[in-house]
Design a protein around this motif. Structure first.
Motif, PDB file in Angstrom:
ATOM      1  N   THR A   5       0.813  -1.227   0.000  1.00  0.00           N
ATOM      2  CA  THR A   5       0.000   0.000   0.000  1.00  0.00           C
ATOM      3  C   THR A   5       0.843   1.272   0.000  1.00  0.00           C
ATOM      4  O   THR A   5       0.307   2.368   0.006  1.00  0.00           O
ATOM      5  N   ARG A   6       2.178   1.123   0.050  1.00  0.00           N
ATOM      6  CA  ARG A   6       3.064   2.304   0.127  1.00  0.00           C
ATOM      7  C   ARG A   6       2.688   3.149   1.356  1.00  0.00           C
ATOM      8  O   ARG A   6       2.344   4.325   1.254  1.00  0.00           O
ATOM      9  N   ALA A   7       2.797   2.533   2.506  1.00  0.00           N
ATOM     10  CA  ALA A   7       2.298   3.118   3.740  1.00  0.00           C
ATOM     11  C   ALA A   7       3.216   4.211   4.301  1.00  0.00           C
ATOM     12  O   ALA A   7       4.385   4.300   3.952  1.00  0.00           O
ATOM     13  N   SER A   8       2.633   5.013   5.172  1.00  0.00           N
ATOM     14  CA  SER A   8       3.388   5.993   5.954  1.00  0.00           C
ATOM     15  C   SER A   8       3.145   5.726   7.433  1.00  0.00           C
ATOM     16  O   SER A   8       2.075   5.266   7.814  1.00  0.00           O
ATOM     17  N   GLY A   9       4.129   6.067   8.246  1.00  0.00           N
ATOM     18  CA  GLY A   9       3.962   5.986   9.685  1.00  0.00           C
ATOM     19  C   GLY A   9       3.888   7.372  10.296  1.00  0.00           C
ATOM     20  O   GLY A   9       4.227   8.374   9.659  1.00  0.00           O
ATOM     21  N   GLY A  64      10.417  12.462  10.476  1.00  0.00           N
ATOM     22  CA  GLY A  64      11.807  12.214  10.840  1.00  0.00           C
ATOM     23  C   GLY A  64      12.402  10.986  10.192  1.00  0.00           C
ATOM     24  O   GLY A  64      13.571  10.996   9.795  1.00  0.00           O
ATOM     25  N   TYR A  65      11.612   9.925  10.093  1.00  0.00           N
ATOM     26  CA  TYR A  65      12.173   8.627   9.719  1.00  0.00           C
ATOM     27  C   TYR A  65      11.824   8.187   8.299  1.00  0.00           C
ATOM     28  O   TYR A  65      12.266   7.131   7.858  1.00  0.00           O
ATOM     29  N   GLY A  66      11.037   8.963   7.584  1.00  0.00           N
ATOM     30  CA  GLY A  66      10.695   8.616   6.212  1.00  0.00           C
ATOM     31  C   GLY A  66       9.494   7.695   6.133  1.00  0.00           C
ATOM     32  O   GLY A  66       9.017   7.166   7.144  1.00  0.00           O
ATOM     33  N   ASN A  67       8.992   7.555   4.933  1.00  0.00           N
ATOM     34  CA  ASN A  67       7.880   6.653   4.664  1.00  0.00           C
ATOM     35  C   ASN A  67       8.432   5.263   4.341  1.00  0.00           C
ATOM     36  O   ASN A  67       9.642   5.056   4.349  1.00  0.00           O
ATOM     37  N   SER A 124      -0.010  15.743   9.166  1.00  0.00           N
ATOM     38  CA  SER A 124       0.777  14.807   9.972  1.00  0.00           C
ATOM     39  C   SER A 124       2.065  14.323   9.317  1.00  0.00           C
ATOM     40  O   SER A 124       2.805  13.552   9.931  1.00  0.00           O
ATOM     41  N   HIS A 125       2.343  14.741   8.072  1.00  0.00           N
ATOM     42  CA  HIS A 125       3.554  14.279   7.385  1.00  0.00           C
ATOM     43  C   HIS A 125       4.127  15.477   6.631  1.00  0.00           C
ATOM     44  O   HIS A 125       3.454  16.039   5.765  1.00  0.00           O
ATOM     45  N   VAL A 126       5.356  15.839   6.950  1.00  0.00           N
ATOM     46  CA  VAL A 126       5.902  17.110   6.481  1.00  0.00           C
ATOM     47  C   VAL A 126       7.145  16.881   5.623  1.00  0.00           C
ATOM     48  O   VAL A 126       7.977  16.027   5.936  1.00  0.00           O
ATOM     49  N   TYR A 127       7.233  17.649   4.546  1.00  0.00           N
ATOM     50  CA  TYR A 127       8.332  17.559   3.579  1.00  0.00           C
ATOM     51  C   TYR A 127       8.862  18.959   3.300  1.00  0.00           C
ATOM     52  O   TYR A 127       8.165  19.935   3.541  1.00  0.00           O
TER      53      TYR A 127
END
Lengths: 480, 480
Positions: free
Chosen positions: B153-157, B162-165, B373-376
């Motif tokens: 599913t190409r998940a994210s945590g 900090g630690y990447g997808n 919740s996920h920053v780039y």
């Protein structure tokens, strides 16, 4: 109509060059074996013509014309590839992207910059640098390569330990696929929208399409930088120190470790006996750099390393984008090259020893040395340099291939990956199965066959010959 | 022979289940619309049988048997996907990977851990955690998902900033391709060896093969962690503060920003008027964390944010892996879901406003809120939550689809990417072309067609229907 006539009809005439010095200059890339062929008077043929597109639409026309005519199409950036990804042929059309070199936009809000694929890397960096930004991608070839070439070869820069490799820096890729369709792969900061099609093009080396545009994710120029240098008693000691640094959560932008011979050759005034030299560069917010300098310093002292000569870092930073020329060596009977591989921490020391030992068995070997320059939590790369002077000049090609074979086989036998960042081209294609396995090669072949059923896109590159069995066939034979 | 008989002959009999409660439990994943169908008494069919392989060789046999019989094959991990990637069919074989759940190895030297694909994520994290390590991948579903599902599913945590997808954490992927060959994609810490075949499987959602094993690049457990919370006056102010943090070179592991309504709903004791709540978690070496706490604090003060309630961070950390159930809402006439998208910094504010405004037009809407919740460096995600109670229960499916349609269309119109990390499945497949474009869809279709010419691998998922025109056809219709 001939393909040249077809192209002249489709594009304006001055974009299609079928005679003159340009054809001579576009015969091959920077591969040592092609230069050797030149020096030894068996030069690679000129391409049938060189096309210099100005727009994406031009590229579409070229791709369609070549596909329909069954003419091989060879993409060319600035020709700094070192693996034989470009070797021309009289029947081939070479598409020279270097005139398609506009800055499309530079966006300080989102830290994005988009370029035509033929943009010179050094010029691209200067454009963003003027705005207080950096691409953070520093291949040694930065001034003689294109941003499209970075994608096609899956390149790494000297600061990759901190800033990532090109796949970590690229935001989106525009390309013309073999069927003439224009793809824009990569739309958002991150997506889960099926397999990431950017990775179809990253490392495709001209076999799956012509890259026409590249958008890169930039960084602000760092607030602060710092340098350090250390001596280790052995490559193994240095690797252990680097492993401790990176696995502790520090991420200097540069960690470079030279074996003793390279230290003496490259930093003669800094060298110390048989010691290994480790160079470190930190970049980032001032507070982070200060903490990292302290953190790394404590770790390397624990690991038994001594402080080393800071001048060596300065010298490296000054000289790092110098690209050597092969001709003087080749005319002097010396073949040489650099070969980069990578492996996990537990295997890298043995691969270093194994490759160096194996190279020593090559008759006429002058040097077989290495440094490391790209560090990961799981392992590290090695960048071997070899030089050899066989007794007879006619053995130079065979000696070159033998050195390559030994590095590839010793790396694979030691469990490493056979290519870190130069790519496959022709020189590595018959070793690719060490990394991908038979099933991986077949999957890649299936994908290539589906997207390019007639196989006109840069034939002879990347995929191994079907009939090849490892070690039995020579690479680099361009004239039967 | 029937496919069930063929499978029983190929595998031991107890691995092929063709009746009983297991078939009932394997009808679909966690997609709201499948649950609504259950509640409204039009349940998805049971699969023809459920196969529970124990080895890679078992999987090869299942793949070959299904391909040869023309039986649809549906890979299943633990069923926590939320996009309809699993909807069974009477003629289909469902391959349940959850019994293939061994730890293959945990390697502290190279920070690598290899698992069978069916390994429960929470159990995998516990295994490495016992050795002082962490995967660093924390999807909310960690305890009800598998490591293979993370890849598919190409998940994210939750700690991805900090630690990447998952694509940054995966080292190698073992999978059985539709032709029955076993691929091991990813051999070295980094490689330039053609297109990266791991990306063929990342996000493939069961359409290009069955993932059988996953090796992940770990981290050492962080030496130190720290927390912070801030209030911003608006989502836009909060986004600007986050942009300043990440573009200055700081990288907290967590940055979460809740709009005012979500703050009141989730953190009622911490909420403050119409303010937006920003939660921060730092992890790493002690010196880095200390510097980052100071650096971030200075930036957010410059950006005009106030200090916020630290208790909210603690509450989030405690509750973060709770997975809600849909049934109570659905039985009460309420449809709801979460929908994640991403966009560049310059677009995210308008997309937030646009989606919230568009949702308000849906009859019966109860809530349309969001957090990031996920920053780039280039942008950020948004995670929308909607809930609606239409007047008539029979309108619930249509209302659900209308909310989805509005979020997808407002995101695409605003220039965002329509899926951040939940994937495509069935709910998004007819919006995929917003991200990939027609040429991208066709490229994906060509690759799928080449690797799976009969189309037996998880049909109906990921790729849009050929005849679909955007906005004209409803998703989620499983019974004509």
């Amino acid at each position: 109509m001939s393909i040249v006539e077809t192209l002249r009809a489709a594009l304006s005439s001055e974009k299609v060059v079928s005679e003159g010095p340009l054809l001579e200059e576009r015969r091959h890339d920077y591969w040592v074996l092609s230069h050797l062929d030149d020096v030894q008077d068996r030069p690679a043929p000129r391409p049938g013509c060189v096309v210099q597109p100005a727009t994406v639409d031009d590229v579409v026309k070229v791709v369609n014309a070549c596909r329909e005519a069954g003419a091989p199409l060879i993409p060319f950036g600035l020709g700094s590839g070192v693996c034989g990804g470009v070797v021309a042929h009289e029947d081939a059309v070479l598409i020279d992207m270097s005139k398609m070199n506009a800055v499309r936009f530079i966006d300080r809000t989102n830290l994005l910059a988009a370029f035509d694929a033929g943009k010179n890397g050094g010029e691209a960096e200067k454009e963003v640098s003027r705005r207080g930004l950096t691409i953070g991608h520093w291949p040694q070839s930065i001034d003689v390569s294109t941003v499209g070439g970075w994608i096609a070869t899956r390149a790494s820069g000297q600061f990759s330990t901190g800033y990532g490799n090109i796949e970590d820096i690229v935001y989106s890729i525009e390309a013309v696929l073999p069927d003439g369709s224009v793809i824009e792969a990569g739309k958002a900061p991150r997506a889960s929208a099926g397999p990431d099609l950017r990775h179809l093009l990253l490392g495709s080396e001209g076999t799956l399409g012509v890259i026409t545009g590249v958008t890169l994710a930039l960084r602000r120029a760092p607030e602060k930088s710092a340098r350090a240098a250390f001596f280790a008693k052995s490559m193994a000691d240095g690797f252990e120190a680097q492993r401790a640094i990176i696995q502790s959560g520090w991420q200097p932008v540069v960690l470079r470790q030279y074996d003793a011979l390279e230290t003496h050759r490259l930093f003669p005034e800094s060298a110390r006996g048989d010691d290994v030299l480790l160079l470190v560069v930190h970049e980032g917010p001032a507070g982070k750099v200060a903490a990292e300098v302290d953190g790394v310093s404590a770790i390397v002292k624990d690991a038994g390393l001594d402080e080393g000569p800071l001048e060596a870092v300065g010298q490296w930073l000054k000289d790092r984008n110098h690209v050597p020329t092969w001709e003087a060596f080749l005319k002097n009977g010396v073949v040489l090259d650099t070969v980069e591989i990578s492996a996990t921490w537990d295997k890298i020391g043995a691969i270093y020893e194994g490759v160096v030992a194996s190279l020593k068995e090559v008759p006429g070997l002058l040097a077989g040395t290495a440094h490391s320059s790209h560090v990961y939590r799981t392992g590290i790369n090695l960048y071997f340099t070899f030089a050899a002077r066989p007794d007879k000049p006619e053995d130079m090609a065979a000696t070159y291939e033998e050195c390559w074979r030994r590095i590839m086989e010793a790396t694979a036998a030691g469990g490493g990956g056979v290519s870190h960042h130069h790519g496959i081209g022709r020189v590595r294609k018959n070793y690719l199965r060490h990394d991908l396995g038979d099933a991986g090669i077949e999957a890649l072949r299936t994908i290539k066959g589906a997207l390019d059923p007639t196989g006109f896109m840069n034939p002879g590159v990347l995929l191994p010959d079907r009939t090849f069995s490892l070690g039995k066939e020579k690479v680099g034979k361009k004239k039967p």
